[in-house]
Design a protein around this motif. Structure first.
Motif, PDB file in Angstrom:
ATOM      1  N   PHE A 134      27.807  23.392   2.317  1.00 14.16           N
ATOM      2  CA  PHE A 134      28.602  22.319   2.905  1.00 14.16           C
ATOM      3  C   PHE A 134      29.235  22.756   4.223  1.00 14.16           C
ATOM      4  O   PHE A 134      29.290  21.972   5.180  1.00 14.16           O
ATOM      5  N   ASP A 135      29.699  24.008   4.289  1.00 12.18           N
ATOM      6  CA  ASP A 135      30.249  24.530   5.550  1.00 12.18           C
ATOM      7  C   ASP A 135      29.181  24.492   6.641  1.00 12.18           C
ATOM      8  O   ASP A 135      29.451  24.085   7.780  1.00 12.18           O
ATOM      9  N   GLY A 136      27.980  24.948   6.290  1.00 10.82           N
ATOM     10  CA  GLY A 136      26.900  24.972   7.265  1.00 10.82           C
ATOM     11  C   GLY A 136      26.504  23.583   7.722  1.00 10.82           C
ATOM     12  O   GLY A 136      26.214  23.358   8.901  1.00 10.82           O
ATOM     13  N   ALA A 137      26.491  22.624   6.790  1.00 11.03           N
ATOM     14  CA  ALA A 137      26.145  21.247   7.138  1.00 11.03           C
ATOM     15  C   ALA A 137      27.202  20.646   8.067  1.00 11.03           C
ATOM     16  O   ALA A 137      26.875  19.938   9.025  1.00 11.03           O
ATOM     17  N   PHE A 138      28.458  20.928   7.781  1.00 12.02           N
ATOM     18  CA  PHE A 138      29.533  20.449   8.657  1.00 12.02           C
ATOM     19  C   PHE A 138      29.375  21.028  10.052  1.00 12.02           C
ATOM     20  O   PHE A 138      29.464  20.307  11.057  1.00 12.02           O
ATOM     21  N   ASP A 139      29.156  22.335  10.135  1.00 11.14           N
ATOM     22  CA  ASP A 139      29.022  22.993  11.440  1.00 11.14           C
ATOM     23  C   ASP A 139      27.830  22.449  12.216  1.00 11.14           C
ATOM     24  O   ASP A 139      27.904  22.254  13.440  1.00 11.14           O
ATOM     25  N   LEU A 166      30.350  14.149   2.873  1.00 10.84           N
ATOM     26  CA  LEU A 166      31.087  15.409   2.923  1.00 10.84           C
ATOM     27  C   LEU A 166      32.513  15.231   2.384  1.00 10.84           C
ATOM     28  O   LEU A 166      33.033  16.104   1.673  1.00 10.84           O
ATOM     29  N   LEU A 167      33.137  14.117   2.711  1.00 11.00           N
ATOM     30  CA  LEU A 167      34.463  13.838   2.165  1.00 11.00           C
ATOM     31  C   LEU A 167      34.393  13.671   0.646  1.00 11.00           C
ATOM     32  O   LEU A 167      35.270  14.139  -0.088  1.00 11.00           O
ATOM     33  N   HIS A 170      34.070  17.067  -1.057  1.00 11.36           N
ATOM     34  CA  HIS A 170      35.371  17.741  -1.185  1.00 11.36           C
ATOM     35  C   HIS A 170      36.210  17.086  -2.277  1.00 11.36           C
ATOM     36  O   HIS A 170      36.807  17.781  -3.115  1.00 11.36           O
ATOM     37  N   GLY A 171      36.255  15.781  -2.280  1.00 13.29           N
ATOM     38  CA  GLY A 171      37.073  15.066  -3.260  1.00 13.29           C
ATOM     39  C   GLY A 171      36.644  15.310  -4.693  1.00 13.29           C
ATOM     40  O   GLY A 171      37.469  15.282  -5.609  1.00 13.29           O
ATOM     41  N   ARG A 172      35.357  15.585  -4.904  1.00 13.55           N
ATOM     42  CA  ARG A 172      34.842  15.810  -6.261  1.00 13.55           C
ATOM     43  C   ARG A 172      34.753  17.292  -6.612  1.00 13.55           C
ATOM     44  O   ARG A 172      34.199  17.656  -7.649  1.00 13.55           O
ATOM     45  N   GLY A 173      35.308  18.137  -5.761  1.00 11.90           N
ATOM     46  CA  GLY A 173      35.375  19.558  -6.079  1.00 11.90           C
ATOM     47  C   GLY A 173      34.105  20.335  -5.822  1.00 11.90           C
ATOM     48  O   GLY A 173      33.981  21.486  -6.261  1.00 11.90           O
ATOM     49  N   MET A 174      33.149  19.750  -5.095  1.00 11.68           N
ATOM     50  CA  MET A 174      31.907  20.466  -4.793  1.00 11.68           C
ATOM     51  C   MET A 174      32.071  21.385  -3.584  1.00 11.68           C
ATOM     52  O   MET A 174      31.407  22.416  -3.494  1.00 11.68           O
ATOM     53  N   GLN A 182      38.834  20.237   9.165  1.00 11.82           N
ATOM     54  CA  GLN A 182      37.477  19.737   8.952  1.00 11.82           C
ATOM     55  C   GLN A 182      37.508  18.337   8.334  1.00 11.82           C
ATOM     56  O   GLN A 182      36.772  17.445   8.758  1.00 11.82           O
ATOM     57  N   LEU A 183      38.359  18.161   7.341  1.00 16.09           N
ATOM     58  CA  LEU A 183      38.472  16.854   6.683  1.00 16.09           C
ATOM     59  C   LEU A 183      38.982  15.796   7.659  1.00 16.09           C
ATOM     60  O   LEU A 183      38.505  14.651   7.646  1.00 16.09           O
ATOM     61  N   GLN A 184      39.932  16.189   8.509  1.00 16.88           N
ATOM     62  CA  GLN A 184      40.462  15.255   9.490  1.00 16.88           C
ATOM     63  C   GLN A 184      39.381  14.843  10.487  1.00 16.88           C
ATOM     64  O   GLN A 184      39.272  13.665  10.860  1.00 16.88           O
ATOM     65  N   ARG A 185      38.573  15.810  10.897  1.00 17.00           N
ATOM     66  CA  ARG A 185      37.484  15.488  11.824  1.00 17.00           C
ATOM     67  C   ARG A 185      36.476  14.539  11.169  1.00 17.00           C
ATOM     68  O   ARG A 185      35.962  13.619  11.822  1.00 17.00           O
ATOM     69  N   LEU A 186      36.217  14.734   9.896  1.00 17.71           N
ATOM     70  CA  LEU A 186      35.310  13.843   9.175  1.00 17.71           C
ATOM     71  C   LEU A 186      35.867  12.424   9.119  1.00 17.71           C
ATOM     72  O   LEU A 186      35.126  11.450   9.283  1.00 17.71           O
ATOM     73  N   ARG A 187      37.162  12.313   8.905  1.00 19.67           N
ATOM     74  CA  ARG A 187      37.785  10.985   8.874  1.00 19.67           C
ATOM     75  C   ARG A 187      37.673  10.321  10.247  1.00 19.67           C
ATOM     76  O   ARG A 187      37.420   9.098  10.352  1.00 19.67           O
TER      77      ARG A 187
END
Length: 205
Positions: A134-139, A166-167, A170-174, A182-187
């Protein structure tokens, strides 16, 4: 009722599922059928084994072996987790693959987006949640502002789905290692994509 009992008995006795992959083009992370079928079957069998006290008969965990039948010569089964790691590294997180797909415009952005849906699908059905993926996908697709903008111009709905998945992860604990920035940027990306979609809808109407 009798058929349900037969199904329940089969699930309770299942300790390993074998999935054959016959295409080099479409793997476990490419289409929803694999996690929707194989992943869901694994989850159902684990629930059935837990309910029947499977922990005492070798454990309730159900393993999945992947057999790639398109390969030449002797084929060695590979564990599901190992196969997913290989596919994420060779496709979704591979910069050459990402650049090639993004260059295809709207269709390429859609294909990228669907693999984020599959990531969450495997996390939900097979408990695959490794932070590096998930980190790699975000980057690769969000932190890289040029890539994010290219995808948003080509297909804002695809970018919205990437951010949403991606949000959700994170919300489901994966994706436990996700940081607040990172979450703020996704929003923000999600809202930006929504604005582009709405403006396009107004222009059409």
């Amino acid at each position: 009722l009798e058929l349900l009992q037969v199904l329940e008995a089969l699930l309770e006795s299942t300790s390993r599922i074998v999935q054959m992959v016959d295409s080099i083009e479409y793997g476990l992370t490419d289409i929803q059928e694999y996690y929707a079928n194989t992943g869901a079957l694994k989850a159902a069998a684990q629930v059935a084994r837990q309910r029947s006290g499977g922990e005492q008969a070798g454990g309730a965990r159900v393993h999945v072996s992947i057999v790639e039948t398109f390969a030449r010569g002797d084929v060695e089964p590979r564990d599901l987790e190992a196969t997913l790691r290989i596919e994420y590294r060779s496709k979704l997180l591979n910069p050459k693959w990402a650049t090639s797909m993004a260059a295809q415009g709207s269709g390429g952005a859609y294909e990228i987006s669907q693999r984020f849906t599959a990531m969450v699908g495997w996390g939900a059905t097979a408990d695959f949640g490794e932070d590096w993926a998930f980190d790699g996908a975000f980057d690769r697709y969000i932190a890289d502002s040029e890539m994010a903008e290219q995808l948003k111009r080509a297909n804002p709905e695809a970018v919205r789905n990437i951010a949403r998945r991606l949000l959700e992860a994170h919300g489901r604990g994966m994706w436990e290692s996700a940081k607040e920035d990172q979450l703020q940027r996704l929003r923000e990306i999600y809202e930006e994509a929504e604005d582009v979609i709405e403006m396009g809808a107004r222009a059409v109407s």
